[in-house]
Design an enzyme around this catalytic site. Structure first.
Site, PDB file in Angstrom:
ATOM      1  N   TYR A 429       0.818  -1.229   0.000  1.00  0.00           N
ATOM      2  CA  TYR A 429       0.000   0.000   0.000  1.00  0.00           C
ATOM      3  C   TYR A 429       0.849   1.275   0.000  1.00  0.00           C
ATOM      4  O   TYR A 429       2.050   1.209   0.196  1.00  0.00           O
ATOM      5  CB  TYR A 429      -1.091  -0.035   1.062  1.00  0.00           C
ATOM      6  N   GLU A 430       0.211   2.374  -0.266  1.00  0.00           N
ATOM      7  CA  GLU A 430       0.922   3.658  -0.478  1.00  0.00           C
ATOM      8  C   GLU A 430       1.938   3.545  -1.619  1.00  0.00           C
ATOM      9  O   GLU A 430       2.983   4.189  -1.585  1.00  0.00           O
ATOM     10  CB  GLU A 430       1.660   4.100   0.792  1.00  0.00           C
ATOM     11  N   GLY A 431       1.597   2.772  -2.623  1.00  0.00           N
ATOM     12  CA  GLY A 431       2.521   2.542  -3.733  1.00  0.00           C
ATOM     13  C   GLY A 431       3.356   1.309  -3.458  1.00  0.00           C
ATOM     14  O   GLY A 431       3.957   1.184  -2.403  1.00  0.00           O
TER      15      GLY A 431
END
Lengths: 582, 582
Positions: A429-431
């Site tokens: 998550y968050e890239g």
């Protein structure tokens, strides 16, 4: 933590920043100890049931697992939701570094719970910096207090990494607000029963906006509309369609939300929503790295304790007690090696994180414009490294702890398998970590940020040159210096590739990020050992031994990463997409 | 599989062994294709529900998940439980290599299901080889047919790796049988509803037996007693106490069994139970490696398909279609690199496995005593490597596939997270991978087996010397040759350490095993490329490209492993157990 902040970084580096003059060693220690107690006493005990029960949805209403409500009330009562928020909004006004260290503790003890307040934290900072005064006053204090929470609504079913593909629409209303419609997925804490209201930060496209990333705007969309006097009004057009069934962080509600002409307020400039949001996301990425570090710590602590207690097989000579049928498994060199790999990367990784997170405070509060700009460059440089390396380390470490437990690590009882499942999200998550690696090679090695990297390399070189002759230090300084030379050469290669062969640079991204991280940690370790060179006693001696282990057991990986970067582009390029099918 | 067995190994290597003269390429292809269909059509579709429903226990009775009974009936009807069993017991009499290739397929598509027949397979071979004629005739045919199944009962709560600590007791009955009492945990398929009877192979200690490993005997303990005419009698004193709640393979019932004066029959010699059992366990360890390989394959297949279909972000130039807003992610060099790492290790790892598993057939059936003995040495050498390296690769590959899926890999829907959880057990059961690494360095590098390793190294050296001058081959042969030199030097170091500093050798075990595996696979890749040097066409060209990628992207890790082995002992030894607490 105390050693790194108080002794290594130096508490004065923080207390000389505006607003923090009262922060001394004792206060820091008190806060960190209280944070630790809260995690041990409130968050860890509900971690397993949070996983087994999970967040649930019934008729569109999401409930958190048993125990989460009470713990959240205590979180709010203790003021933990506003650690680094400004006092004008009701926050504690502490340095962001302190918040990041608490992020580490909370992330490692109960990530599913932590996420309910984490995005709020990012969201209120964004609103405090970017929203109009009216919106700020209406939303931020309640969010700082934890009475309301916040989310980020980015991903849609067809677009995750590539937000330029976003389809959600925003249509201007007569009163200056917007009607937001669209479907968002993977919304962390998108709905739950912990707060009175939830403020969604939603990316959407205004009518007639340009396609791609240049036509996306950011909107604040509350679950319940807020009257002018601050009281809650009607339910807004935000419907919780479903929650995801995930590998881990099962106590965290990951929601699919449908927005149906929901009332939203434009935050920041029209069509510049991504830029506005990414200021918040960059800070959030450091937080994800700290979550990762938290998992490394709890993995290490558990594996160490189990290895001390589990008696199995005789240790090689000299045995701790020849009269027994078997010894604690920590005496098995393979187990000791696994523990030391974890520990040496944990402590070194935390040094890197303390360095980077401290520069967030410098970037935001230093009176010197130059110092702020320089710090911002260092933060930009280290953000992808902290995010990716520390979360990779989280998963390898939770896997290692599970391995130390053997079959007992594969069953639920000791919680080691849950740590693997929970920590796994931090790489995604968050890239994804690959996206951050590409960010590092394509955007962080040139211009001001690239120069910042070169200055850092030079400062390490000087430090090492001054200390190389010391024979006690050389076993630590020399390997770091050699690795730094390789990193600098690889950096030249990547910079050249970016100009001439973009695909080659991108194909080296993950290897380069890892080379950077392992080398930087070696340099931080060398810096630490130099800083304590005149100190005696077991504590400091153990630091030196740990640093030396890192140099001999972990750092050598940089040799192979270097080789792959410098020579691997051709065989990657030669293999075509069509070749996969043959 | 067909390329490796038919073209590379050569089908004649199998058909010239006694009992296999009818096995030609077409028959092999037919069997493998049918096995593949069975896995795709019967086992894959019930894999997810097996995980979500799990095995259950109610009032001491274990039930398998929905669909398992029907699939098991089809498994039995298709004759899949007796592939390599002798025709005299009702088996198909096929080579063990074929069984191992089917193990790979079944392991990757539904490991939880596969385990219900897997231990039976090991158990009936053990009984066929070691039991008295009476026991053999009474138990083996039903087990080969899959009407009965079998287990291994080794672990007790206080002893897993160290079986010398076993407490279970065996007391002689008047009729020559024994009364077995004790508690066993982690018994795979310890109870279930798929077969009429279950034959437990139980380790226990006779009254007055020596302590430690030299006092352990092996017993066959059926769930239901078997009358002389082969019909089932009373329930034996075996009680299912509980089943484990595990990270994965949740459809497989992992049982805690209590034996209470259960009737058991001694198998093999008194007090030599471990030796008897380990003949079976060694074969089983290769099977675990094949399970791992199955996960690598299914991970690769899924990641490749998803990367072809998922459209996200623009690829670097030259783009496949400039007019589109985004391209399939397989065009992102980082994704392509991840896929090729999986593929090059999958194909190379399978070559190593085919080599090792073929030698099981040679060891068991060659008319030449010398060939049998040589093959047994090679099998002994490669068993820990196949078990540990291929299962490590399973977990890194299932994690990679999950990463390619991004957030969609973290949710249940696509099954990628289940593959991570299911594959994880392969690194732990049948001895943790660390235990096998220690086995390699302490027992497999000296004596006959050590000489066997040296002969293999020499044969590779000769092969490379003959082909080094060929410039097309040199990009593949030279890196393999360099790595082999490092492996040989590291082998010398480990052998010396075993004599002088046992702890140092043990602390290098995992690194050495990995160095061995990566180098051996490079040598097998070089061997493959040399064997097809005169062949043209896309298929062979892709093999060469894949081999070259392996040399440039995977093999360089051996450089750092080599460094850590040669220089890492001191810093590991210097850090004392007491240092951990400071």
């Amino acid at each position: 933590m105390l050693f790194l902040v108080d002794e290594w970084l130096g508490i004065d580096k923080i207390s000389t920043l505006p607003g923090h003059k009262d922060l001394d060693s004792e206060t820091l220690q008190f806060i960190l100890e209280e944070a630790g107690k809260f995690c041990s006493n409130e968050l860890l005990p509900i971690n397993r049931e949070g996983d087994e029960h999970g967040a649930t949805i019934d008729n569109g209403v999401v409930s958190t697992p048993p125990g989460f409500k009470a713990a959240y009330e205590h979180l709010v009562a203790g003021g933990w939701t506003g650690i680094d928020a400004k006092p004008e909004y009701g926050g504690q006004g502490l340095p962001k570094l302190v918040q990041y260290l608490i992020d580490e503790m909370q992330g490692g003890t109960n990530l599913a719970f932590k996420l309910y307040s984490e995005l709020s934290h990012g969201a209120y900072h964004l609103l405090a910096n970017e929203a109009s005064e009216e919106i700020r006053n209406r939303f931020v204090p309640n969010m700082v207090a934890g009475v309301w929470s916040g989310t980020m609504c980015l991903t849609e079913p067809h677009c995750g990494t590539d937000l330029g593909l976003i389809n959600s629409k925003a249509i201007a209303n007569d009163d200056g607000s917007y009607g937001i419609s669209g479907s968002k997925i993977f919304v962390t804490s998108g709905d739950h029963d912990l707060t009175e209201n939830i403020v969604h930060l939603v990316l959407a496209r205004m009518s007639g906006a340009p396609s791609g990333t240049r036509g996306i705007s950011l909107f604040a969309v509350p679950k319940y509309l807020v009257n002018e006097d601050g009281s809650l009004g009607e339910r807004n057009g935000v419907i919780t369609a479903s929650i995801e069934h995930k590998m881990g962080i099962r106590g965290s509600a990951t929601c699919a939300l449908n927005f149906d002409h929901a009332v939203g307020y434009l935050i920041g400039e029209e069509n510049k929503g991504l830029r506005t949001l990414f200021r918040m996301m960059n800070m959030e990425r450091l937080t994800i790295g700290m979550q990762g570090l938290g998992f490394v710590d709890i993995a290490y602590q558990n594996a160490y304790q189990y290895a001390l207690e589990r008696v199995q097989s005789k240790a090689p000579a000299p045995r701790p007690n020849d009269s027994k049928a078997a010894d604690p498994i920590i005496y098995q060199p393979e187990i000791k090696r696994i523990l030391l790999r974890m520990r040496s990367q944990l402590e070194g990784g935390r040094a890197m994180a303390v360095f980077a997170c401290h520069h967030v405070d410098v970037m935001e509060t230093s009176p010197s414009q130059e110092a702020r700009a320089d710090a911002a460059d260092l933060v930009a440089l280290f953000t992808p490294i902290i995010k990716s390396y520390l979360t990779d380390l989280a998963v390898t470490s939770t896997l290692s702890a599970q391995q130390v437990f053997g079959g007992h690590g594969y069953v639920r009882e000791h919680g080691m398998e849950q740590n693997v499942r929970d920590s796994r999200i931090t790489q995604i998550y968050e890239g994804t970590n690959e996206v951050h690696a590409v960010d590092l090679v394509t955007r962080k090695l040139s211009g001001r940020i690239g120069q910042s990297a070169d200055r850092l390399f030079d400062s390490w070189r000087e430090l090492f040159a001054d200390n190389r002759a010391n024979s006690d230090l050389s076993v630590i300084v020399e390997p770091a210096e050699d690795a730094l030379a390789r990193l600098q050469e690889a950096t030249r290669w990547v910079r050249a590739a970016i100009e001439s062969n973009d695909a080659a640079a991108r194909g080296a991204a993950t290897n380069y990020l890892r080379l950077f991280a392992l080398t930087a940690i070696a340099c931080f370790w060398a810096d630490i050992v130099i800083s304590i060179r005149d100190k005696d006693g077991r504590f400091y001696e153990t630091k030196r031994k740990t640093a030396r282990f890192y140099m001999q057991h972990v750092l050598p990986e940089t040799e192979s990463l270097y080789q792959v970067i410098m020579a691997g582009a051709e065989s990657l390029a030669d293999f075509t997409i069509d070749d996969f099918s043959s």
